[in-house]
Design a protein around this motif. Structure first.
Motif, PDB file in Angstrom:
ATOM      1  N   GLY A  81      27.557 147.715 -56.575  1.00 45.59           N
ATOM      2  CA  GLY A  81      28.469 147.948 -55.467  1.00 45.59           C
ATOM      3  C   GLY A  81      29.375 149.146 -55.638  1.00 45.59           C
ATOM      4  N   GLU A  82      29.038 150.040 -56.565  1.00 44.67           N
ATOM      5  CA  GLU A  82      29.840 151.252 -56.729  1.00 44.67           C
ATOM      6  C   GLU A  82      29.021 152.345 -57.387  1.00 44.67           C
ATOM      7  N   VAL A  83      29.453 153.591 -57.199  1.00 44.50           N
ATOM      8  CA  VAL A  83      28.860 154.734 -57.878  1.00 44.50           C
ATOM      9  C   VAL A  83      29.988 155.640 -58.356  1.00 44.50           C
ATOM     10  N   ALA A  84      29.639 156.526 -59.264  1.00 46.63           N
ATOM     11  CA  ALA A  84      30.576 157.545 -59.751  1.00 46.63           C
ATOM     12  C   ALA A  84      30.000 158.908 -59.400  1.00 46.63           C
ATOM     13  N   LEU A  85      30.717 159.653 -58.586  1.00 43.64           N
ATOM     14  CA  LEU A  85      30.282 160.987 -58.165  1.00 43.64           C
ATOM     15  C   LEU A  85      30.923 162.027 -59.068  1.00 43.64           C
ATOM     16  N   VAL A  86      30.115 162.935 -59.596  1.00 42.45           N
ATOM     17  CA  VAL A  86      30.609 163.985 -60.494  1.00 42.45           C
ATOM     18  C   VAL A  86      30.185 165.327 -59.919  1.00 42.45           C
ATOM     19  N   ARG A 118      35.155 157.652 -58.211  1.00 37.41           N
ATOM     20  CA  ARG A 118      34.501 156.344 -58.263  1.00 37.41           C
ATOM     21  C   ARG A 118      34.710 155.660 -56.919  1.00 37.41           C
ATOM     22  N   ILE A 119      33.603 155.307 -56.262  1.00 41.10           N
ATOM     23  CA  ILE A 119      33.707 154.747 -54.916  1.00 41.10           C
ATOM     24  C   ILE A 119      32.931 153.432 -54.813  1.00 41.10           C
ATOM     25  N   GLY A 120      33.375 152.590 -53.887  1.00 38.36           N
ATOM     26  CA  GLY A 120      32.611 151.404 -53.536  1.00 38.36           C
ATOM     27  C   GLY A 120      31.495 151.785 -52.585  1.00 38.36           C
TER      28      GLY A 120
END
Length: 539
Positions: A81-86, A118-120
């Motif tokens: 339910g989340e990802v980390a965008l870099v 970091r987003i849901g």
């Protein structure tokens, strides 16, 4: 016989494993609090839900792209339910952050120093940002490790250290000034600055919460670095401890939060970062945080894991991180210590005395407690030779490790077992020291009546050794072997024939080995070694 261990979970915190509390008759008492908390320039603002609040953006509210790529599913163990965008640049980061806010996407944390968000992902609208697959990473939880298992390498029980840790390292009485002027960041559960063992230590934290410890693990780690009095004398008691709590009251965390602490430690001037934690998932954000620290010359030290498995956990598995395994008081790999090609060095990790919560002490086991000893050794080198860079200090520690387990660099102890005495003597002339380093049975027993063991001898001194001779007694049989000359740091391995019948007997066979040189040995205590070996055969 090697025993295969299955990884039933895809993640791990290399924190407290097995400990046996032992009372020293000390009662809790009022003690003055530690030094005033450090007040850094704020990079993250804590809030009740996440520990960090989003950074303010002035970027225009325009999307980075309108495509909706089909991203692969999260890897095993990733937080759902989340990802980390870099992102590659601050401009891209700010533009993406503004667009996500405009779209009402759930922003959980931001890490401006690494251009990470970091987003849901409950709302699939986030995909319209159009981030490339390379910019989409995942966050991994950090959890207490499972119970330790049997080693796939050992065939004998581990011997605990008790109060012999420092003498094993070659420094029965460490200098309380060791480490002065060097800051070691401890990323853990906090540190009890008013513990009787640490009340005179220099402990700093950006927040008051960093000088308390509801779990006990961070206090244990810090005491091995900066403990002020018996029974836990820190290896580098003059070090400044920078306490950066990353674990909550249940001992849980995630890789995004650890990444933020790595960046914060660098920005606050830490020379060494000690991390007795990890996960089996490769986090893009944590990878960037490690890169950030290395670019600033900071030494990163991390534990390899407590599953006795052939997989080194992250961040220890990353290039440039000093990956620490555990050994027992016989320099044997600890039964629980993970292994693999990323292992750099090993240190005491079986029944090690530490400070614990409530002015108590405990005896603990785990790679969590090997790690701070190596971090302290790096701090000692940096204090004694300020001209050295972080990587140069690491090289000093590795070059002066004692060969152990298999000859040369191996996946169980890396380049060897930490030895402070050799580090201190490395520039001293006239140290003549031949040592019996290890015995090894063949990984696969030879067929027939005859077998062999390999005995390794090491020159642990600073001078060239000539006429090195190895004397071996196997049962009633005695043999001598001429090994020739060894330069400083060089090893020689001698195969010794042993009958399969002796090795396979129920009680094994006693092997006695001693080494002699042409002249007086500076450290005769390591000239001989006696062990009972038993060949494990398949039934």
């Amino acid at each position: 016989m090697k025993k295969a261990l299955s990884l039933t979970a895809a993640l791990l915190l290399l924190t407290l494993s097995a400990w046996v509390a032992w009372s020293l008759g000390r009662s809790s008492r009022e003690a003055p609090s530690g030094p005033s908390a450090l007040q850094p320039e704020a990079v993250f603002t804590p809030n009740a839900d996440t520990g960090f609040s989003p950074a303010v953006s002035t970027a225009p509210s325009t999307p980075a792209g309108l495509a909706t790529p089909d991203y692969p599913p999260p890897p095993p163990g990733a937080i759902r339910g989340e990802v980390a965008l870099v992102f590659d640049s601050q401009a891209e980061y700010q533009q993406a952050l503004a667009w996500l806010r405009e779209q009402g996407i759930d922003i959980l944390n931001t890490l401006p120093g690494l251009n990470a968000i970091r987003i849901g992902t409950t709302d699939p609208a986030w995909k319209r940002l159009g981030a490339s697959p390379g910019q989409v990473g995942y966050n991994f939880p950090i959890a207490p490790p499972p119970p330790v298992g049997d080693s796939p390498y050992l065939n004998a029980a581990n011997l605990g250290f008790g109060e012999t840790v420092l003498s094993f390292l070659g420094v029965p009485e460490p200098d309380p000034r060791w480490g002065q002027g060097v800051t070691v960041a401890v990323l853990d559960s906090g540190v009890m600055s008013d513990h009787v063992n640490l009340e005179d230590a220099r402990i700093l934290s950006p927040e008051r919460v960093g000088q308390s410890d509801p779990v006990g693990h961070g206090t244990a780690v810090a005491s091995l670095i900066a403990g002020q009095d018996s029974p836990v004398l820190g290896l580098a008691a003059g070090t400044t401890i920078l306490s950066l709590p990353v674990l909550n009251d249940d001992g849980l965390s995630d890789t995004f939060r650890v990444s933020a602490a790595v960046v914060q430690a660098v920005d606050l001037g830490a020379r060494v970062i000690s991390m007795s934690l990890g996960a089996y998932g490769d986090s893009a954000v944590l990878r960037q945080a490690i890169k950030y620290a290395r670019e600033h010359g900071v030494v990163l030290v991390a534990s390899v894991g407590n599953d006795g498995a052939g997989q080194v956990a992250y961040p220890a598995a990353y290039d440039g991180v000093l990956a620490v395994a555990a050994v027992d008081a016989l320099s044997q790999p600890a039964s629980f210590s993970n292994y693999g090609p990323q292992v750099d060095i090993a240190a005491p990790g079986v029944q090690v005395p530490v400070a614990w919560t409530g002015d108590r002490f405990a005896s603990v086991s785990g790679t969590s407690f090997s790690t701070p000893l190596v971090a302290a050794a790096v701090a000692l080198v940096l204090q004694q030779d300020p001209r050295l860079s972080g990587p140069e200090a690491v090289r000093v520690v590795l070059d002066n490790a004692n060969d152990a387990a298999l000859p040369g660099k191996d996946e169980f102890t890396g380049e060897g077992v930490l030895n402070i005495e050799r580090i201190l003597e490395r520039n001293r002339r006239g140290v003549f020291d031949a040592a019996v380093a290890s015995y090894n049975l063949p990984t696969e027993p030879l067929a027939g009546a005859d077998n062999q063991i390999d005995i390794t001898v090491e020159n642990r001194g600073t001078e060239y050794l000539s006429q090195v001779q190895l004397n071996v007694q196997v049962g009633e049989q005695r043999e001598s072997y001429f090994l020739g000359a060894l330069k400083p740091g060089e090893i020689a391995t001698q195969p010794v024939p042993v009958s399969t019948k002796l090795l396979s007997a129920g009680t094994g066979v006693e092997i006695r080995a001693s080494v002699s040189i042409n002249g007086e040995d500076s450290h005769p205590a390591n000239d001989s070694r006696t062990e009972t070996l038993l060949l494990q055969t398949a039934e």
